[in-house]
Write a protein that holds these residues in place. Structure first.
Motif, PDB file in Angstrom:
ATOM      1  N   ALA A   1       0.858  -1.185   0.000  1.00 22.23           N
ATOM      2  CA  ALA A   1       0.000   0.000   0.000  1.00 22.23           C
ATOM      3  C   ALA A   1       0.892   1.231   0.000  1.00 22.23           C
ATOM      4  O   ALA A   1       2.001   1.210   0.537  1.00 22.23           O
ATOM      5  CB  ALA A   1      -0.896   0.016   1.230  1.00 22.23           C
TER       6      ALA A   1
ATOM      7  N   THR B   1      -2.216   6.335   1.685  1.00 25.56           N
ATOM      8  CA  THR B   1      -3.438   5.576   1.965  1.00 25.56           C
ATOM      9  C   THR B   1      -3.417   5.052   3.396  1.00 25.56           C
ATOM     10  O   THR B   1      -4.424   5.078   4.109  1.00 25.56           O
ATOM     11  CB  THR B   1      -3.587   4.407   0.966  1.00 25.56           C
ATOM     12  N   VAL B   2      -2.266   4.569   3.833  1.00 25.43           N
ATOM     13  CA  VAL B   2      -2.150   4.057   5.206  1.00 25.43           C
ATOM     14  C   VAL B   2      -2.378   5.172   6.207  1.00 25.43           C
ATOM     15  O   VAL B   2      -3.121   5.030   7.179  1.00 25.43           O
ATOM     16  CB  VAL B   2      -0.770   3.374   5.434  1.00 25.43           C
ATOM     17  N   TRP B   3      -1.747   6.324   5.991  1.00 21.88           N
ATOM     18  CA  TRP B   3      -1.934   7.468   6.892  1.00 21.88           C
ATOM     19  C   TRP B   3      -3.395   7.924   6.912  1.00 21.88           C
ATOM     20  O   TRP B   3      -3.951   8.216   7.980  1.00 21.88           O
ATOM     21  CB  TRP B   3      -1.042   8.648   6.504  1.00 21.88           C
ATOM     22  N   ALA B   4      -4.041   7.959   5.763  1.00 21.66           N
ATOM     23  CA  ALA B   4      -5.446   8.347   5.700  1.00 21.66           C
ATOM     24  C   ALA B   4      -6.300   7.384   6.523  1.00 21.66           C
ATOM     25  O   ALA B   4      -7.199   7.807   7.252  1.00 21.66           O
ATOM     26  CB  ALA B   4      -5.921   8.394   4.256  1.00 21.66           C
ATOM     27  N   TYR B   5      -6.011   6.108   6.426  1.00 20.07           N
ATOM     28  CA  TYR B   5      -6.752   5.114   7.207  1.00 20.07           C
ATOM     29  C   TYR B   5      -6.515   5.307   8.704  1.00 20.07           C
ATOM     30  O   TYR B   5      -7.452   5.296   9.506  1.00 20.07           O
ATOM     31  CB  TYR B   5      -6.343   3.689   6.793  1.00 20.07           C
ATOM     32  N   LEU B   6      -5.252   5.490   9.086  1.00 18.21           N
ATOM     33  CA  LEU B   6      -4.920   5.650  10.505  1.00 18.21           C
ATOM     34  C   LEU B   6      -5.502   6.917  11.110  1.00 18.21           C
ATOM     35  O   LEU B   6      -5.801   6.965  12.298  1.00 18.21           O
ATOM     36  CB  LEU B   6      -3.394   5.640  10.691  1.00 18.21           C
ATOM     37  N   ASN B   7      -5.653   7.938  10.285  1.00 19.41           N
ATOM     38  CA  ASN B   7      -6.170   9.224  10.786  1.00 19.41           C
ATOM     39  C   ASN B   7      -7.691   9.338  10.680  1.00 19.41           C
ATOM     40  O   ASN B   7      -8.255  10.373  11.030  1.00 19.41           O
ATOM     41  CB  ASN B   7      -5.499  10.378  10.045  1.00 19.41           C
ATOM     42  N   SER B   8      -8.359   8.309  10.186  1.00 17.60           N
ATOM     43  CA  SER B   8      -9.830   8.405  10.041  1.00 17.60           C
ATOM     44  C   SER B   8     -10.547   7.974  11.299  1.00 17.60           C
ATOM     45  O   SER B   8     -10.053   7.406  12.186  1.00 17.60           O
ATOM     46  CB  SER B   8     -10.299   7.550   8.862  1.00 17.60           C
TER      47      SER B   8
ATOM     48  N   THR C   1       1.959   4.890   1.315  1.00 18.08           N
ATOM     49  CA  THR C   1       1.903   5.422   2.681  1.00 18.08           C
ATOM     50  C   THR C   1       0.788   6.444   2.864  1.00 18.08           C
ATOM     51  O   THR C   1       0.214   6.542   3.955  1.00 18.08           O
ATOM     52  CB  THR C   1       3.258   6.019   3.084  1.00 18.08           C
TER      53      THR C   1
END
Length: 136
Positions: A125, A129-136, A127
Motif C-alpha cells: 500500500a 493511503t495508510v496514513w489516511a486510514y490511521l487518521n480516520s 503510505t
C-alpha cells in the motif's frame, strides 16, 4: 506488487554459496543446454544438509523465456528427484516454495505430489493511503 527486478552479481552468488557451505549445506544442480549453441536453457538446484539428512530443499528451477513450453522445467525437476532417490535414499521429505502466480510451476509441483504446508501473503500500500486510514 510494484517491485523492481532483482539483479544478482557473481559476488553475491559466491557469498551466498560460502554461507551455505559454512552451514554444512550441499548443493546439487542440473542444467539443460541447447545442443546447437551450447546455451544453458534452464536449471534446477537442491540443497541437503547432513545435520538433517531426511530433508531436502528443492530450490530454484528456471527456464529461459525463449525455451518455455517444452516441459524442460518438468523434466529438470523429475531428473533431479530421480538422482535424489538414487543417491540420497535417506531423504524422506522434500520442501519447495512457489508463488501462487506461477501457475506453470504450481502444476508441476502438484503433479509431483507436493502439498501446501505453509503460506504467507505480502501486501502493498502507498503510505498516503495508510496514513489516511490511521487518521480516520
Amino acid at each position: 506488487l510494484e517491485i523492481e527486478d532483482q539483479h544478482f552479481t557473481a559476488e553475491m552468488l559466491r557469498e551466498w554459496e560460502q554461507y551455505r557451505i559454512a552451514r554444512g549445506n550441499q548443493r546439487w544442480s542440473m542444467h539443460v543446454k541447447e545442443k546447437a549453441t551450447g546455451r544453458v536453457c534452464g536449471f534446477t538446484e537442491v540443497y541437503w544438509n547432513p545435520n538433517n539428512p531426511t530433508m531436502l530443499q528443492q530450490a530454484f528451477t528456471g527456464v529461459k523465456p525463449e525455451y518455455r513450453g517444452r516441459n524442460l522445467g518438468r523434466w529438470l525437476k523429475a531428473a533431479m528427484m530421480e538422482k535424489v532417490l538414487r543417491d540420497r535414499s535417506q531423504v524422506t521429505l522434500v520442501r519447495t516454495g512457489n508463488a501462487y502466480s506461477n501457475r506453470f510451476m504450481l502444476a508441476i509441483n502438484d503433479e509431483m505430489g507436493f502439498k501446501p504446508y505453509m503460506a504467507w501473503t505480502v501486501w502493498q500500500a502507498d503510505t498516503a493511503t495508510v496514513w489516511a486510514y490511521l487518521n480516520s
